[in-house]
Design a protein around this motif. Structure first.
Motif, short mmCIF file in Angstrom:
data_model
loop_
_atom_site.label_atom_id
_atom_site.label_comp_id
_atom_site.label_asym_id
_atom_site.label_seq_id
_atom_site.Cartn_x
_atom_site.Cartn_y
_atom_site.Cartn_z
N ILE A 68 6.31 -1.74 10.20
CA ILE A 68 6.49 -1.00 8.95
C ILE A 68 5.12 -0.53 8.49
CG2 ILE A 68 7.34 -1.07 6.58
CD1 ILE A 68 9.52 -1.44 8.61
N ALA A 69 5.03 0.74 8.06
CA ALA A 69 3.76 1.30 7.62
C ALA A 69 3.96 2.13 6.36
CB ALA A 69 3.16 2.18 8.73
N LEU A 70 2.87 2.39 5.65
CA LEU A 70 2.91 3.28 4.49
C LEU A 70 3.00 4.73 4.96
CD1 LEU A 70 0.14 1.92 2.07
CD2 LEU A 70 2.61 1.71 1.81
N SER A 71 3.75 5.53 4.23
CA SER A 71 3.72 6.97 4.48
C SER A 71 2.37 7.51 4.02
CB SER A 71 4.85 7.66 3.72
OG SER A 71 4.62 7.57 2.31
N ASP A 72 2.03 8.71 4.46
CA ASP A 72 0.75 9.31 4.07
C ASP A 72 0.65 9.46 2.54
OD1 ASP A 72 -0.05 9.44 6.68
OD2 ASP A 72 0.52 11.55 6.95
N GLY A 73 1.77 9.87 1.91
CA GLY A 73 1.74 10.05 0.47
C GLY A 73 1.51 8.75 -0.27
N ALA A 74 2.17 7.68 0.18
CA ALA A 74 1.99 6.38 -0.46
C ALA A 74 0.58 5.84 -0.23
CB ALA A 74 3.03 5.39 0.07
N ASN A 75 0.05 6.05 0.96
CA ASN A 75 -1.31 5.59 1.25
C ASN A 75 -2.33 6.30 0.39
OD1 ASN A 75 -3.23 4.09 3.18
ND2 ASN A 75 -3.92 6.22 3.35
N GLU A 76 -2.16 7.61 0.22
CA GLU A 76 -3.09 8.37 -0.62
C GLU A 76 -3.00 7.91 -2.08
OE1 GLU A 76 -4.03 12.98 -1.97
OE2 GLU A 76 -2.56 12.57 -0.41
N ALA A 77 -1.77 7.61 -2.53
CA ALA A 77 -1.60 7.14 -3.90
C ALA A 77 -2.29 5.79 -4.11
CB ALA A 77 -0.12 7.04 -4.23
N MET A 78 -2.16 4.89 -3.13
CA MET A 78 -2.82 3.59 -3.23
C MET A 78 -4.33 3.76 -3.24
SD MET A 78 -0.48 1.26 -3.51
CE MET A 78 -1.32 -0.28 -3.10
N ALA A 79 -4.86 4.69 -2.43
CA ALA A 79 -6.30 4.92 -2.39
C ALA A 79 -6.80 5.42 -3.74
CB ALA A 79 -6.63 5.92 -1.29
N ARG A 80 -6.05 6.34 -4.35
CA ARG A 80 -6.45 6.86 -5.66
C ARG A 80 -6.37 5.78 -6.73
NH1 ARG A 80 -6.58 12.50 -6.35
NH2 ARG A 80 -6.10 13.66 -4.44
N TYR A 81 -5.38 4.90 -6.61
CA TYR A 81 -5.24 3.82 -7.57
C TYR A 81 -6.47 2.91 -7.53
CZ TYR A 81 -3.59 -0.63 -9.49
OH TYR A 81 -3.49 -1.79 -10.21
N PHE A 82 -6.90 2.52 -6.34
CA PHE A 82 -8.05 1.62 -6.24
C PHE A 82 -9.36 2.33 -6.58
CE2 PHE A 82 -5.04 -1.14 -4.14
CZ PHE A 82 -5.47 -2.40 -4.54
N GLU A 83 -9.42 3.63 -6.33
CA GLU A 83 -10.59 4.38 -6.76
C GLU A 83 -10.67 4.39 -8.29
OE1 GLU A 83 -10.15 8.20 -5.02
OE2 GLU A 83 -10.62 7.53 -2.98
N ALA A 84 -9.49 4.51 -8.92
CA ALA A 84 -9.47 4.49 -10.39
C ALA A 84 -9.89 3.12 -10.92
CB ALA A 84 -8.07 4.85 -10.89
N LEU A 85 -9.52 2.04 -10.21
CA LEU A 85 -9.93 0.70 -10.63
C LEU A 85 -11.44 0.52 -10.53
CD1 LEU A 85 -7.24 -1.69 -9.07
CD2 LEU A 85 -7.40 -0.89 -11.43
N ASP A 86 -12.08 1.19 -9.56
CA ASP A 86 -13.51 1.04 -9.34
C ASP A 86 -14.33 1.78 -10.39
OD1 ASP A 86 -13.02 -0.53 -7.15
OD2 ASP A 86 -13.18 1.11 -5.70
#
Length: 337
Positions: free
Chosen positions: A318-336
């Motif tokens: 099971i893997a993340l779709s590209d859209g979900a992966n990009e959303a997670m990356a933006r979320y953690f960038e916002a946390l930083d």
């Protein structure tokens, strides 16, 4: 229960000639008629079908005769397989082929240890309800969900907390999909319903990119790989913090399997590591049957993707779709920030 089960098929079965083959055909289904259930296993393991509205038990058969029995039935709506882990691979494959031919819903019971092997043998096209060490309420919910009608009607006697969790599942996944889409700056993730109708991202198909799971020596790691390792470490730390809460409070007080699975898959992608179905169930920190329902719903929403193991055809990842992966990356960038 034994008095209510007819071990002989309720549907007529016609013999074949020596040179005759049967083409799978189902009689038109009366929308008002109950769904016809074929149970594969022993009589004692059969669920209490009378507690679920609109389901009729046709027969209880052993696994060795199940595929032939299913193909010979005039009509079949639900196939229930108990103890799938104990069925020989060839027998199980033939049974799956018969289920695909009849286009019936599937309820599959197995153990967590055998989940990866069994899941890899079930065709994606089958409408599957998974049960892993399930309790009686979860079995009734799975039976109701496997019915061909879109509306899941269950007698009040069986509508308990487990059924309420199913009612909340779709709303929760839709909410997560919207939030992830907003974080990624998209109108919606691939696979999610469009506001005006239709499905996002299915015009060209959605697949996660092929990834190299090998790890190079750290002294030769590019800057991006180093950054990914640091982000993965932070995500794993967040997961450990979430598990630590369960040492001081009841685990179900903070149950959030969708987010736990998103974190686990995001960390695994950063680490270039595959994630099996059973591993993701463990990461969800809820009963395996509940985790499997979440995985199915998140996959249907286009947030998760199923990927075949290139080294072992008996297992899927099971893997993340590209859209979900990009959303997670933006979320953690916002946390930083």
């Amino acid at each position: 229960m034994e008095q209510m089960i007819d071990m002989r098929p309720a549907e007529p079965v016609f013999p074949l000639g020596l040179n005759e083959t049967r083409t799978a055909w189902s009689a038109p289904r009366d929308e008002g008629a109950p769904a016809r259930l074929l149970f594969v296993g022993c009589d004692a393991a059969c669920p209490d079908v009378d507690r679920v509205a609109g389901v009729r038990l046709v027969a209880v058969v052993p696994s060795m005769r199940a595929a032939g029995h299913l193909r010979a039935m005039i009509a079949a709506d639900i196939l229930w397989i108990a103890g799938a882990q104990a069925i020989e691979s060839e027998t199980f494959a033939d049974l799956m082929a018969a289920a695909a031919e009849r286009q019936c819903g599937l309820v599959c019971e197995t153990t967590l240890a055998a989940l990866d092997r069994v899941a890899a043998a079930v065709p994606d096209a089958l409408r599957t309800q998974w049960l892993v060490d399930a309790d009686p309420a979860e079995r009734l919910v799975a039976l109701a969900a496997a019915r061909p009608s879109a509306r899941l009607a269950v007698h009040d006697i069986s509508r308990d907390e487990a059924m309420e969790r199913i009612d909340r599942l779709q709303d929760e996944v839709a909410r997560i999909s919207r939030l992830l889409g907003e974080l990624a700056g998209q109108p919606g993730l691939a696979g999610a319903p469009r506001p005006g109708g239709g499905i996002v991202g299915y015009d060209t198909g959605v697949r996660a990119p092929t990834r190299d799971f090998s790890v190079m020596p750290r002294s030769f790691e590019p800057e991006e790989r180093t950054r990914d390792r640091q982000r993965a470490k932070a995500v794993r730390h967040m997961l450990r913090q979430r598990r630590m809460r369960e040492q001081y409070f009841a685990a179900d007080l903070f149950a959030d399997p969708a987010w736990d699975m998103l974190l686990d898959l995001y960390a695994a992608r950063l680490e270039r590591q595959p994630v099996s179905v059973s591993s993701l169930c463990i990461a969800a920190a809820v009963p395996a049957t509940t985790a499997l329902r979440w995985i199915k719903t998140m996959t249907d929403a286009g947030i998760f993707l199923r990927e075949a193991d290139p080294q072992d055809g008996r297992r899927i990842f099971i893997a993340l779709s590209d859209g979900a992966n990009e959303a997670m990356a933006r979320y953690f960038e916002a946390l930083d920030e």
